[in-house]
Each structure stands twice: as structure tokens, then as C-alpha cells.
Design a protein around this motif. Structure first.
Motif, PDB file in Angstrom:
ATOM      1  N   SER A  50       0.849  -1.183   0.000  1.00 36.05           N
ATOM      2  CA  SER A  50       0.000   0.000   0.000  1.00 36.05           C
ATOM      3  C   SER A  50       0.887   1.235   0.000  1.00 36.05           C
ATOM      4  CB  SER A  50      -0.948   0.009   1.193  1.00 36.05           C
ATOM      5  OG  SER A  50      -0.216   0.101   2.389  1.00 36.05           O
ATOM      6  N   ARG A  51       0.352   2.293  -0.560  1.00 37.89           N
ATOM      7  CA  ARG A  51       1.107   3.533  -0.698  1.00 37.89           C
ATOM      8  C   ARG A  51       0.218   4.679  -0.236  1.00 37.89           C
ATOM      9  NH1 ARG A  51       2.901   6.097  -6.445  1.00 37.89           N
ATOM     10  NH2 ARG A  51       3.891   7.944  -5.598  1.00 37.89           N
ATOM     11  N   SER A  52       0.791   5.546   0.592  1.00 34.04           N
ATOM     12  CA  SER A  52       0.049   6.703   1.090  1.00 34.04           C
ATOM     13  C   SER A  52       0.798   7.976   0.749  1.00 34.04           C
ATOM     14  CB  SER A  52      -0.113   6.635   2.604  1.00 34.04           C
ATOM     15  OG  SER A  52      -0.855   5.518   2.981  1.00 34.04           O
ATOM     16  N   LYS A  53       0.075   8.982   0.287  1.00 28.29           N
ATOM     17  CA  LYS A  53       0.648  10.307   0.105  1.00 28.29           C
ATOM     18  C   LYS A  53       0.566  11.042   1.429  1.00 28.29           C
ATOM     19  CE  LYS A  53       0.422  11.750  -4.598  1.00 28.29           C
ATOM     20  NZ  LYS A  53      -0.023  12.805  -5.489  1.00 28.29           N
ATOM     21  N   TRP A  54       1.568  11.856   1.697  1.00 28.14           N
ATOM     22  CA  TRP A  54       1.594  12.642   2.922  1.00 28.14           C
ATOM     23  C   TRP A  54       1.436  14.116   2.554  1.00 28.14           C
ATOM     24  CZ3 TRP A  54       2.819  10.996   8.064  1.00 28.14           C
ATOM     25  CH2 TRP A  54       2.912   9.613   8.204  1.00 28.14           C
ATOM     26  N   THR A  55       0.492  14.786   3.213  1.00 27.90           N
ATOM     27  CA  THR A  55       0.343  16.221   3.052  1.00 27.90           C
ATOM     28  C   THR A  55       0.189  16.840   4.432  1.00 27.90           C
ATOM     29  OG1 THR A  55      -2.041  15.957   2.736  1.00 27.90           O
ATOM     30  CG2 THR A  55      -0.710  16.129   0.755  1.00 27.90           C
ATOM     31  N   ASN A  56       0.894  17.921   4.642  1.00 25.63           N
ATOM     32  CA  ASN A  56       0.883  18.621   5.932  1.00 25.63           C
ATOM     33  C   ASN A  56       1.203  17.693   7.102  1.00 25.63           C
ATOM     34  OD1 ASN A  56       0.175  21.036   4.659  1.00 25.63           O
ATOM     35  ND2 ASN A  56      -2.004  20.541   4.781  1.00 25.63           N
ATOM     36  N   PRO A  59      -0.770  11.278   6.789  1.00 26.40           N
ATOM     37  CA  PRO A  59      -0.972  10.379   5.648  1.00 26.40           C
ATOM     38  C   PRO A  59      -2.390  10.492   5.096  1.00 26.40           C
ATOM     39  CG  PRO A  59      -1.017   9.128   7.671  1.00 26.40           C
ATOM     40  CD  PRO A  59      -0.663  10.551   8.044  1.00 26.40           C
ATOM     41  N   GLN A  60      -2.509  10.418   3.794  1.00 24.88           N
ATOM     42  CA  GLN A  60      -3.807  10.399   3.137  1.00 24.88           C
ATOM     43  C   GLN A  60      -4.258   8.949   3.007  1.00 24.88           C
ATOM     44  OE1 GLN A  60      -5.359  13.369   2.465  1.00 24.88           O
ATOM     45  NE2 GLN A  60      -3.579  14.118   3.594  1.00 24.88           N
ATOM     46  N   LYS A  61      -5.390   8.722   2.375  1.00 26.01           N
ATOM     47  CA  LYS A  61      -5.930   7.374   2.214  1.00 26.01           C
ATOM     48  C   LYS A  61      -4.949   6.510   1.411  1.00 26.01           C
ATOM     49  CE  LYS A  61      -9.892   4.875   0.446  1.00 26.01           C
ATOM     50  NZ  LYS A  61     -11.114   4.928  -0.321  1.00 26.01           N
ATOM     51  N   PRO A  62      -4.564   5.334   1.951  1.00 22.59           N
ATOM     52  CA  PRO A  62      -3.628   4.481   1.213  1.00 22.59           C
ATOM     53  C   PRO A  62      -4.276   3.828  -0.002  1.00 22.59           C
ATOM     54  CG  PRO A  62      -4.313   3.399   3.239  1.00 22.59           C
ATOM     55  CD  PRO A  62      -4.930   4.767   3.231  1.00 22.59           C
ATOM     56  N   THR A  63      -3.463   3.566  -1.019  1.00 21.81           N
ATOM     57  CA  THR A  63      -3.917   2.846  -2.209  1.00 21.81           C
ATOM     58  C   THR A  63      -3.153   1.542  -2.302  1.00 21.81           C
ATOM     59  OG1 THR A  63      -2.299   3.993  -3.574  1.00 21.81           O
ATOM     60  CG2 THR A  63      -4.496   4.940  -3.490  1.00 21.81           C
ATOM     61  N   LEU A  64      -3.847   0.473  -2.626  1.00 22.52           N
ATOM     62  CA  LEU A  64      -3.230  -0.838  -2.773  1.00 22.52           C
ATOM     63  C   LEU A  64      -2.550  -0.921  -4.123  1.00 22.52           C
ATOM     64  CD1 LEU A  64      -2.814  -3.668  -1.555  1.00 22.52           C
ATOM     65  CD2 LEU A  64      -4.903  -4.356  -2.713  1.00 22.52           C
TER      66      LEU A  64
END
Length: 71
Positions: A50-56, A59-64
């Protein structure tokens, strides 16, 4: 007597990383096996993460993700 220039590994001179080289070798080995061992190890070769983008800083919603081609 040692030479002044060190030998460069062939995977590096081919322009790939060691991990990519290792994956190629592992896939070749898996494909050389005979049944029933081949089908057993081919399932272990699949990778999911899974991969999550980080902002501020959060972590944002992870994507598989998967290493298998997407249809």
C-alpha cells in the motif's frame, strides 16, 4: 598487483539496479522449475503493498498497489 580501476558489476554497467537484477534472476529460476513446484513458487513471486501520500505531515488514504500488470 591490484589494478587501479575496480571491476564494475555487469548489472551496474547494464544500467539496472541490483534489486532489478535480482528480480530478473529470481523470475528466470522460477520459470525453470517443473510442476508442481513451479506453480507453488509463482504465487510467492507476487508482491502487494500500500502507498500513502503525505500532506501537511499527515498520511492520506492508502492505495493498494501490486507488481502485476493492471487490466
Amino acid at each position: 598487483m591490484a589494478s587501479t580501476s575496480a571491476a564494475v558489476p555487469f548489472w551496474r554497467s547494464a544500467g539496472i539496479t541490483y534489486v532489478a537484477y535480482s528480480n530478473v534472476c529470481a523470475n528466470l529460476l522460477r520459470n525453470c522449475l517443473k510442476e508442481p513446484h513451479k506453480s507453488e513458487v509463482l504465487t510467492r513471486g507476487k508482491v502487494h503493498f500500500s502507498r500513502s501520500k503525505w500532506t501537511n505531515g499527515k498520511p492520506q488514504k492508502p492505495t493498494l498497489r501490486s507488481d502485476t500488470p493492471e487490466d
